[in-house]
Design an enzyme around this catalytic site. Structure first.
Site, PDB file in Angstrom:
ATOM      1  N   GLU A 115       0.874 -18.661  -7.546  1.00 50.50           N
ATOM      2  CA  GLU A 115      -0.007 -19.693  -7.615  1.00 50.50           C
ATOM      3  C   GLU A 115      -0.942 -19.359  -9.054  1.00 50.50           C
ATOM      4  OE1 GLU A 115      -2.585 -19.846  -4.257  1.00 50.50           O
ATOM      5  OE2 GLU A 115      -0.622 -20.180  -2.767  1.00 50.50           O
ATOM      6  N   ASP A 148       0.755  -1.668   0.582  1.00 49.37           N
ATOM      7  CA  ASP A 148       0.966  -0.210   1.108  1.00 49.37           C
ATOM      8  C   ASP A 148       1.798  -0.504   2.411  1.00 49.37           C
ATOM      9  OD1 ASP A 148      -0.641   2.323   1.719  1.00 49.37           O
ATOM     10  OD2 ASP A 148      -1.032   1.360   3.825  1.00 49.37           O
TER      11      ASP A 148
HETATM   12  C1  GLC Z   1       0.498   4.750   2.489  1.00 43.01           C
HETATM   13  C2  GLC Z   1      -0.622   5.338   1.551  1.00 43.01           C
HETATM   14  C3  GLC Z   1      -1.144   6.676   2.336  1.00 43.01           C
HETATM   15  C4  GLC Z   1      -1.775   6.152   3.556  1.00 43.01           C
HETATM   16  C5  GLC Z   1      -0.739   5.433   4.735  1.00 43.01           C
HETATM   17  C6  GLC Z   1      -1.311   4.496   5.612  1.00 43.01           C
HETATM   18  O1  GLC Z   1       1.617   5.497   2.710  1.00 43.01           O
HETATM   19  O2  GLC Z   1       0.031   5.674   0.358  1.00 43.01           O
HETATM   20  O3  GLC Z   1      -1.806   7.206   1.451  1.00 43.01           O
HETATM   21  O4  GLC Z   1      -2.271   7.014   4.395  1.00 43.01           O
HETATM   22  O5  GLC Z   1      -0.127   4.193   3.718  1.00 43.01           O
HETATM   23  O6  GLC Z   1      -2.170   3.407   5.093  1.00 43.01           O
END
Ligand code: GLC
Ligand code: MG
Length: 529
Positions: free
Chosen positions: A254, A200
């Site tokens: 790993e 993310d």
């Molecule tokens: C990313 C995710 C989104 C989320 C954001 C904060 O962009 O895809 O859905 O709101 O990160 O974690």
């Protein structure tokens, strides 16, 4: 060259809340996903990426994690996730988890400790700062969800930083203890058999250590988001992030055969830096060029393909995305007819495709009345078109109330898209078209791993050639709603968005239907005689 699974395979994104509910609580869950794996096998995808299923207060629907090494009861148990991994592997399907390292939930024990006071053991695990001289937040850094990215903590009398909600405090990746703890999270899941991670907001993980103000954005538009008022020079894509990505990759290495995917909303020249030095970064830095392009036309797409291919570092494997749970659906952006053209491109361009759940049905955005809005992005900046609920509605499996998704009340209203059961019975449906594409991709080495050549736009028609050891295919895509005549090599149409064309022979000229894309196999060129 032998390709890895994540190179020749197709990734399918499941948004767990909306895929399949098994217990009637109106929210999708892990047993639900297990019960639908055979659909994914029928469709022909190779890997499933799950949006987060960890324990979470759900203020950002799981992107606010309060325990990185468990499963939220809403979705099931850790045993259910183990069972999903086993059931997927038994079907030769890989499982990719979402890893949310930039921020935790404010309810994570680490943050609870951190905000206890300035002397807390984990104080430095998050980003704390005194206010600006006088008063107010330390600088002008904005939240992506509107307003300042800084929230005052009265108890410990400092501000903490959050790129998103105040309930998503940002971890301090400059702290070696944070790195060690978060790398152990990766190991926890890798040891359970997870095949990779989608990371993310990878490009946001490091912020300027001098806390300098972001410069104003001269191109910001009135009525746009508050985040858009500044250029995120000091809060995004900082050079030190590369070292962290390399560290994550080293952990994955790993274990055999795992994949690191990065969420990266960056221009091409910056995106490719995330392959890392000597390919020691992400294997698949998400390429959102087709998600972010304004409009939809052959010459822009040809330009994107050409620039992207040229920018790839040696050994860098390309990838393509059309949609996800954060962006309006492709069928709503470019129209239902062009959505087929887009699917054909996604599955014939060079590199790994990621397909967002429901796009194979041609799902469109479902308008959500104000009273039913769930997404915090919409709640914080209403009416600006930032809401993400429309692309997160439950998957329509069949006709009738609950759509086969739930026996209860769905957490978000179900749209009016033609359900899977209806589409499966119709050979000309979007889902059967996508399934045909996936099958063709599997049969043709030219599509799974061949070169891409002769990328060009002729008026509204995009064309390119894919080739691998004597397997050659030509793709032609009419991005307009009018017929378009093009020159083609003599050959046979293997697949078209339009059923009447499939299996037909073509000679030198072809007039594509409006919104038609074809995959053509040229007749072998005879030399000599
Ligand atoms: C990313 C995710 C989104 C989320 C954001 C904060 O962009 O895809 O859905 O709101 O990160 O974690
Ligand atoms: Mg449920």
């Amino acid at each position: 060259m032998v390709l890895a699974w994540w190179q020749h395979g197709v990734v399918y994104q499941v948004y767990p809340r909306s895929f399949q509910d098994s217990d009637g609580d109106g929210t999708g869950d892990l047993p639900g996903i297990i019960s639908r794996l055979d659909y994914l096998v029928w469709l022909g995808v190779d890997a499933v990426w799950l949006s987060p299923v960890y324990p979470s207060p759900m203020t950002d629907f799981g992107y606010d994690v309060s325990d990185y090494c468990n499963v939220d009861l809403l979705f099931g148990t850790l045993a259910d996730l183990d069972a999903l991994i086993a059931a997927a592997h038994a079907r030769d399907v890989k499982i990719i988890l979402d890893y949310v390292p930039n921020h935790s939930s404010g309810q994570h024990p680490w943050f609870i400790n951190s905000r206890n006071g300035r002397a807390s053991a984990k104080r430095d695990w998050y980003i704390w700062h005194d206010g600006a001289p006088g008063s107010g937040p330390p600088n002008n850094w904005q939240s992506h969800f509107g307003g300042s990215g800084w929230t005052w903590d009265e108890g410990s009398r400092q501000y903490f930083y959050h790129s998103f909600l105040p309930t998503q405090p940002e971890l301090n990746w400059r702290n070696p203890q944070v790195r060690a703890a978060m790398f152990d999270v990766l190991r926890f899941w890798l040891a359970r058999g997870v095949d990779g991670f989608r990371v993310d907001v990878m490009w946001l993980m490091i912020k300027d250590d001098q806390f300098r103000d972001n410069p104003p954005n001269p191109h910001c538009t009135a009525g746009g988001s508050s985040y858009g008022r500044f250029i995120p020079l000091y809060t995004a894509d900082r050079p030190e992030v590369q070292e962290i990505v390399a560290g994550m990759r080293a952990v994955l290495d790993e274990y055999p055969d795992r994949v690191l995917i990065g969420e990266l909303y960056l221009p091409i020249d910056r995106l490719v830096a995330y392959y890392g030095v000597d390919g020691r970064g992400a294997q698949l830095p998400f390429n959102f060029q087709l998600v972010q392009m304004p409009g939809w036309d052959a010459s822009t797409i040809a330009d994107i393909i050409t620039r992207y291919e040229a920018a790839l570092p040696p050994g860098g494997w390309p990838n393509w995305v059309l949609g996800n749970h954060d962006r309006p659906r492709i069928a709503s952006r470019i129209g239902t007819a062009q959505a087929r053209v887009a699917a054909l491109l996604l599955l014939t361009l060079r590199g790994t495709p990621t397909l967002y759940m429901g796009d194979e049905l041609g799902m469109v955005d479902t308008p959500i009345p104000e009273a039913e809005v769930q997404d915090p992005a919409e709640q914080r900046e209403p009416g600006r078109g930032l809401g993400r609920d429309p692309e997160r509605t439950p998957f329509p499996w069949q006709a009738g109330p609950g759509a086969g998704f739930t026996n209860g009340t769905p957490w978000l209203r179900i749209g009016t898209d033609a359900p899977l059961s209806v589409q499966r019975a119709d050979p000309a449906s979007m889902v059967n078209f996508c399934r045909g594409l996936l099958a063709l991709r599997r049969r043709h080495p030219a599509l799974a791993g061949g070169t891409i050549e002769c990328v060009a736009a002729h008026g509204p028609v995009l064309s390119f050639r894919r080739a691998s050891h004597g397997d050659t295919l030509v793709v032609l895509a009419n991005t307009s709603g009018a017929p378009a005549a093009v020159e083609v090599p003599a050959g046979e149409v293997l697949l078209s968005t339009h059923a009447d064309r499939i299996g037909k022979s073509v000679t030198a000229a072809l007039t594509l239907h409006p919104d038609e894309a074809v995959i053509l196999q040229p007749r072998e060129v005879q030399h000599g005689r």
